[in-house]
Design a protein around this motif. Structure first.
Motif, PDB file in Angstrom:
ATOM      1  N   THR A  22       0.819  -1.218   0.000  1.00 32.31           N
ATOM      2  CA  THR A  22       0.000   0.000   0.000  1.00 32.31           C
ATOM      3  C   THR A  22       0.850   1.263   0.000  1.00 32.31           C
ATOM      4  OG1 THR A  22      -0.130  -0.153   2.411  1.00 32.31           O
ATOM      5  CG2 THR A  22      -1.949  -1.105   1.141  1.00 32.31           C
ATOM      6  N   ASN A  23       2.174   1.118   0.056  1.00 33.42           N
ATOM      7  CA  ASN A  23       3.072   2.277   0.102  1.00 33.42           C
ATOM      8  C   ASN A  23       4.040   2.238  -1.069  1.00 33.42           C
ATOM      9  OD1 ASN A  23       2.769   3.817   2.876  1.00 33.42           O
ATOM     10  ND2 ASN A  23       2.460   1.649   3.262  1.00 33.42           N
ATOM     11  N   ARG A  24       3.526   2.153  -2.286  1.00 31.30           N
ATOM     12  CA  ARG A  24       4.393   1.924  -3.436  1.00 31.30           C
ATOM     13  C   ARG A  24       5.009   3.187  -4.023  1.00 31.30           C
ATOM     14  NH1 ARG A  24       2.417  -3.005  -7.252  1.00 31.30           N
ATOM     15  NH2 ARG A  24       2.836  -4.672  -5.783  1.00 31.30           N
ATOM     16  N   GLY A  25       4.404   4.330  -3.856  1.00 31.99           N
ATOM     17  CA  GLY A  25       5.085   5.554  -4.236  1.00 31.99           C
ATOM     18  C   GLY A  25       4.829   6.116  -5.621  1.00 31.99           C
ATOM     19  N   SER A  35      12.257  20.366  -5.161  1.00 28.59           N
ATOM     20  CA  SER A  35      10.929  20.834  -4.737  1.00 28.59           C
ATOM     21  C   SER A  35       9.824  19.851  -5.108  1.00 28.59           C
ATOM     22  CB  SER A  35      10.586  22.226  -5.282  1.00 28.59           C
ATOM     23  OG  SER A  35      10.134  22.176  -6.631  1.00 28.59           O
ATOM     24  N   GLN A  36      10.110  18.905  -6.002  1.00 27.67           N
ATOM     25  CA  GLN A  36       9.095  17.917  -6.350  1.00 27.67           C
ATOM     26  C   GLN A  36       8.960  16.880  -5.246  1.00 27.67           C
ATOM     27  OE1 GLN A  36      10.202  16.412 -10.214  1.00 27.67           O
ATOM     28  NE2 GLN A  36       9.648  18.306 -11.260  1.00 27.67           N
ATOM     29  N   THR A  37       7.788  16.266  -5.151  1.00 28.12           N
ATOM     30  CA  THR A  37       7.498  15.291  -4.112  1.00 28.12           C
ATOM     31  C   THR A  37       7.724  13.882  -4.632  1.00 28.12           C
ATOM     32  OG1 THR A  37       5.859  16.751  -3.093  1.00 28.12           O
ATOM     33  CG2 THR A  37       5.710  14.416  -2.547  1.00 28.12           C
ATOM     34  N   MET A  38       8.525  13.115  -3.880  1.00 29.60           N
ATOM     35  CA  MET A  38       8.922  11.781  -4.296  1.00 29.60           C
ATOM     36  C   MET A  38       8.844  10.803  -3.128  1.00 29.60           C
ATOM     37  SD  MET A  38       9.580  11.963  -7.502  1.00 29.60           S
ATOM     38  CE  MET A  38      10.363  10.360  -7.741  1.00 29.60           C
ATOM     39  N   PRO A  39       8.801   9.492  -3.418  1.00 33.22           N
ATOM     40  CA  PRO A  39       8.770   8.504  -2.340  1.00 33.22           C
ATOM     41  C   PRO A  39      10.129   8.358  -1.664  1.00 33.22           C
ATOM     42  CG  PRO A  39       8.796   7.412  -4.470  1.00 33.22           C
ATOM     43  CD  PRO A  39       8.634   8.874  -4.741  1.00 33.22           C
ATOM     44  N   GLN A  46       8.565   0.843  11.794  1.00 33.52           N
ATOM     45  CA  GLN A  46       8.466  -0.093  10.684  1.00 33.52           C
ATOM     46  C   GLN A  46       8.925   0.611   9.417  1.00 33.52           C
ATOM     47  OE1 GLN A  46       4.460  -1.176   9.422  1.00 33.52           O
ATOM     48  NE2 GLN A  46       3.610   0.574  10.510  1.00 33.52           N
ATOM     49  N   VAL A  47       9.361  -0.168   8.451  1.00 33.10           N
ATOM     50  CA  VAL A  47       9.868   0.416   7.209  1.00 33.10           C
ATOM     51  C   VAL A  47       8.687   0.820   6.342  1.00 33.10           C
ATOM     52  CG1 VAL A  47      11.254   0.022   5.146  1.00 33.10           C
ATOM     53  CG2 VAL A  47      11.981  -0.931   7.333  1.00 33.10           C
ATOM     54  N   LEU A  48       8.623   2.104   6.000  1.00 30.27           N
ATOM     55  CA  LEU A  48       7.517   2.657   5.234  1.00 30.27           C
ATOM     56  C   LEU A  48       8.041   3.525   4.102  1.00 30.27           C
ATOM     57  CD1 LEU A  48       5.232   3.914   8.154  1.00 30.27           C
ATOM     58  CD2 LEU A  48       4.869   1.848   6.783  1.00 30.27           C
ATOM     59  N   MET A  49       7.229   3.669   3.069  1.00 23.33           N
ATOM     60  CA  MET A  49       7.519   4.593   1.986  1.00 23.33           C
ATOM     61  C   MET A  49       6.620   5.808   2.154  1.00 23.33           C
ATOM     62  SD  MET A  49       7.684   3.777  -2.099  1.00 23.33           S
ATOM     63  CE  MET A  49       9.060   2.635  -1.917  1.00 23.33           C
ATOM     64  N   VAL A  50       7.230   6.979   2.292  1.00 24.85           N
ATOM     65  CA  VAL A  50       6.517   8.217   2.582  1.00 24.85           C
ATOM     66  C   VAL A  50       6.816   9.223   1.479  1.00 24.85           C
ATOM     67  CG1 VAL A  50       6.197  10.065   4.271  1.00 24.85           C
ATOM     68  CG2 VAL A  50       6.766   7.753   5.055  1.00 24.85           C
ATOM     69  N   MET A  51       5.817   9.977   1.058  1.00 25.59           N
ATOM     70  CA  MET A  51       6.023  11.011   0.051  1.00 25.59           C
ATOM     71  C   MET A  51       6.594  12.264   0.709  1.00 25.59           C
ATOM     72  SD  MET A  51       5.149   9.358  -2.602  1.00 25.59           S
ATOM     73  CE  MET A  51       5.170  10.635  -3.878  1.00 25.59           C
ATOM     74  N   MET A  52       7.704  12.752   0.147  1.00 29.02           N
ATOM     75  CA  MET A  52       8.378  13.937   0.690  1.00 29.02           C
ATOM     76  C   MET A  52       8.829  14.854  -0.434  1.00 29.02           C
ATOM     77  SD  MET A  52      10.894  12.483   3.688  1.00 29.02           S
ATOM     78  CE  MET A  52      10.337  11.326   4.938  1.00 29.02           C
ATOM     79  N   ALA A  53       8.973  16.141  -0.111  1.00 23.22           N
ATOM     80  CA  ALA A  53       9.486  17.117  -1.069  1.00 23.22           C
ATOM     81  C   ALA A  53      11.009  17.142  -1.003  1.00 23.22           C
ATOM     82  CB  ALA A  53       8.934  18.499  -0.773  1.00 23.22           C
ATOM     83  N   TRP A  54      11.647  17.270  -2.176  1.00 22.45           N
ATOM     84  CA  TRP A  54      13.109  17.301  -2.247  1.00 22.45           C
ATOM     85  C   TRP A  54      13.603  18.712  -1.963  1.00 22.45           C
ATOM     86  CZ3 TRP A  54      16.289  16.168  -7.314  1.00 22.45           C
ATOM     87  CH2 TRP A  54      17.655  16.139  -6.992  1.00 22.45           C
ATOM     88  N   GLY A  55      14.375  18.840  -0.892  1.00 24.74           N
ATOM     89  CA  GLY A  55      14.875  20.127  -0.410  1.00 24.74           C
ATOM     90  C   GLY A  55      14.564  20.208   1.068  1.00 24.74           C
TER      91      GLY A  55
END
Length: 220
Positions: A22-25, A35-39, A46-55
């Protein structure tokens, strides 16, 4: 500096990074820009994939606007810089990637080059992250990519390169206990040049709104 990269997802992405299905990105991206948002992969119990902005926007910043948001952090000075020192202890992350771009002067213009691994369509950069909270209570997670001195393949184009983790080091980078100094030196070194390949690509990559698979195709 690492200022552009790609992330081309494969069918085994959940197995590659051992994250929940459910956390594929999201979709593949061929021209990731600051500034773009990436996984981003974190260990929050627990190990999770979270969407974050670069910077990187530090949690103590006064506002979203007007803050210095570094896209890179030098491996050699992480433990010295107040901005990164605390994050190195508790907020280490993996940034999934498939390759990165650097530029070299060719006459009066800069020619972009694309770097990738020979046999690994997916890998991870080392990174640090932080979470800024606004007055509205919303959380804004951001990240920075760690860089090191370039290897023999990258150096003719640029003297810095992103730290690419060996698969066996990815779990260690995510553990709750930070690596010891000698481990840190080994983990944050340049990836072997013989395990990489590079080639010139279209200058269309200069435009961050361009985003298709032709961008990573070799030209000339």
């Amino acid at each position: 500096m690492c200022g552009r990269n790609s992330l081309v997802w494969t069918d085994d992405r959940s197995n590659r990074f051992r994250v929940p299905l459910t956390n594929r990105g999201g979709r593949s991206r061929f021209n990731v820009a600051p500034s773009q948002t990436m996984p981003v992969i974190v260990n929050d119990g627990q190990v999770l994939m979270v969407m974050m902005a670069w910077g990187l926007l530090p949690h103590w910043a006064n506002s979203l606007q007007g803050s210095n948001c570094p896209i890179n952090a030098r491996a050699e000075t992480l433990a010295e810089k107040p901005l990164f020192r605390g994050l190195l202890k508790q907020h280490r992350c993996l940034i999934p990637a498939s390759g990165f771009y650097e530029w070299k002067w060719a006459g009066s213009r800069k020619q972009p080059y694309y770097f990738r691994l020979n046999e690994s369509p997916l890998f991870a950069f080392t990174g640090l992250y932080d979470v800024w909270h606004g007055a509205d209570g919303n959380a804004y997670p951001t990240y920075t990519i760690i860089t090191t001195e370039a290897n023999e393949l990258v150096n003719p184009i640029h003297n810095r390169m992103p730290v690419i983790l060996r698969p066996e080091d990815e779990g260690r980078w995510l553990t709750s206990t930070p690596p010891a100094p000698d481990e840190m030196t080994a983990i944050l070194g340049a990836y072997p040049s013989e395990a990489m390949e590079a080639g010139p690509v279209s200058p269309r990559v200069n435009n961050p709104t361009e985003d298709d698979e032709v961008l990573i195709a070799r030209v000339l």
